[in-house]
Design a protein around this motif. Structure first.
Motif, PDB file in Angstrom:
ATOM      1  N   LYS A   1      -9.411  -9.949  -7.377  1.00  0.00           N
ATOM      2  CA  LYS A   1      -8.735  -9.028  -6.385  1.00  0.00           C
ATOM      3  C   LYS A   1      -8.942  -9.681  -5.100  1.00  0.00           C
TER       4      LYS A   1
ATOM      5  N   ASN B   1      -4.936   4.469  -5.750  1.00  0.00           N
ATOM      6  CA  ASN B   1      -5.214   4.986  -7.030  1.00  0.00           C
ATOM      7  C   ASN B   1      -4.597   4.398  -8.325  1.00  0.00           C
ATOM      8  N   ARG B   2      -3.445   3.820  -7.903  1.00  0.00           N
ATOM      9  CA  ARG B   2      -2.674   2.824  -9.008  1.00  0.00           C
ATOM     10  C   ARG B   2      -3.289   1.468  -9.141  1.00  0.00           C
TER      11      ARG B   2
ATOM     12  N   HIS C   1      -6.670   1.142  -8.650  1.00  0.00           N
ATOM     13  CA  HIS C   1      -7.902   1.274  -9.470  1.00  0.00           C
ATOM     14  C   HIS C   1      -7.495   1.926 -10.918  1.00  0.00           C
ATOM     15  N   ASP C   2      -6.425   2.196 -11.268  1.00  0.00           N
ATOM     16  CA  ASP C   2      -6.180   2.900 -12.529  1.00  0.00           C
ATOM     17  C   ASP C   2      -4.678   2.857 -12.569  1.00  0.00           C
ATOM     18  N   PRO C   3      -4.039   1.712 -13.200  1.00  0.00           N
ATOM     19  CA  PRO C   3      -2.790   1.508 -13.320  1.00  0.00           C
ATOM     20  C   PRO C   3      -2.018   2.397 -14.319  1.00  0.00           C
ATOM     21  N   THR C   4      -2.952   3.376 -15.115  1.00  0.00           N
ATOM     22  CA  THR C   4      -2.090   4.151 -16.060  1.00  0.00           C
ATOM     23  C   THR C   4      -1.953   5.620 -15.575  1.00  0.00           C
ATOM     24  N   ILE C   5      -2.370   5.779 -14.343  1.00  0.00           N
ATOM     25  CA  ILE C   5      -2.259   7.175 -14.072  1.00  0.00           C
ATOM     26  C   ILE C   5      -0.768   7.467 -14.065  1.00  0.00           C
TER      27      ILE C   5
END
Length: 337
Positions: free
Chosen positions: A62, A308-309, A311-315
């Motif tokens: 990152k 948010n995306r 940290h969590d690409p599945t949201i």
């Protein structure tokens, strides 16, 4: 003489430990005694040690960097949106790499590829007004890099969006004109191909429909027309205009110039409402009524969506519409007063 940057190896050499021990101590890793950890941290602080961001990004995969593409800096709207974005990203420990497209698609494509090459963790973008190619944005998504689009919408790209509710913003402006006796309302449209242009025009039409005012095509002008000043002049001379709603505050100023030349008083004979609440709206005389899109709030929400995306690409993907505010100033008459 250039001062040498202190490294983990320098700290390790001074304390007669291995570089890996120093790294674990500074990053909260195990297998380091509390006494040694405090000793390492104290010396690092004394020597002015700063982590190497490139090495850290390679280790974590990152960069803690977010790419931002906006059309320009000169408009108050984008500077406020940028302030909103930065208020979120800086607190989250992210740096911004900012590019401008100057409303040019080729520049937007170049900027997008530059940000991908820089391995940014995500991209926030406002697409340029003449955009008819979207392969570069699809490439962002295909690379696995989170993308959030702000202000302008395109059905070509499936990604989270944060936009202002331009339909309601335009509707509220034109309805106010109708409620205060305006029946012949000029509308100056924005650039073709933009969702904002379409939505504001739809809001204009719906307000007329609600108040049973027939749409007059002669009262609809294109803001990009090189002969706009002459077209406004002709419209004012040949139609009994009593109201005007424009895509932007700058287009409203064009109406002011024509009205001044034709000696048409604002708001006594012509009520005018612009859009975007640019600083010009408070500088001109009479001060301009307008629609505030809350760009700072749009920037805040866009940045939060992107983090948010990251940290969590599945949201789930979202499209959020930020409420607009009608700002009434001196350019509109009010029959209730």
């Amino acid at each position: 003489m250039k001062k040498k940057r202190i490294s983990i190896t320098d700290i390790a050499y001074a304390l007669h430990v291995t570089p890996s021990t120093v790294s674990r101590a500074l990053n909260g890793g195990g297998k380091v005694s509390e006494k040694k950890r405090l000793e390492i941290i104290a010396l690092a602080k004394e020597l002015g040690y700063r982590p190497n961001p490139i090495a850290k990004s390679l280790l974590e995969n990152k960069t803690h960097t977010i790419g931002l593409i906006i059309p320009e800096f000169t408009h108050h709207f984008y500077s406020r949106m940028l302030a909103g974005i930065e208020s979120v990203t800086s607190k989250a420990g992210y740096q911004l790499l900012i590019c401008t497209s100057n409303e040019n698609q080729n520049q937007e494509i170049k900027s997008t590829l530059t940000l991908l090459d820089a391995r940014v963790d995500g991209i926030l973008a406002t697409i340029s007004k003449m955009n008819d190619k979207f392969e570069h944005l699809q490439e962002v998504l295909d690379s696995g890099t989170p993308l959030v689009l702000v202000d302008r919408f395109s059905e070509e790209i499936e990604t989270p969006y944060v936009i202002s509710d331009d339909f309601k913003g335009a509707f509220s402006a034109v309805e106010y004109l109708c409620q205060n006796g305006c029946r012949n309302i000029l509308h100056i449209k924005g650039p073709d191909n933009l969702s904002t242009t379409f939505n504001r025009f739809m809001g204009y039409k719906e307000a007329l429909r609600k108040h049973e005012i027939e749409l007059n095509e002669h009262l609809i002008l294109e803001g990009s027309d090189p002969d706009l000043f002459e077209k406004i002049t002709s419209c004012m001379k040949n139609h009994p205009l009593d109201g005007a709603f424009t895509y932007s505050d700058y287009l409203a100023f064009e109406i002011y110039k024509v009205a001044s030349e034709l000696k048409i008083p604002i708001p006594e004979q012509l009520s005018v409402i612009g859009y975007a609440d640019e600083p010009i709206s408070t500088y001109i005389n009479p001060t301009l009524s307008t629609v505030n899109q809350q760009p700072f709030e749009m920037g805040v929400l866009g940045a939060k969506y992107l983090l948010n995306r990251i940290h969590d690409p599945t949201i789930a993907m979202e499209t959020s519409r930020v409420e607009t505010k009608l700002i009434l100033r001196e350019s509109c008459r009010n029959l209730n007063n």
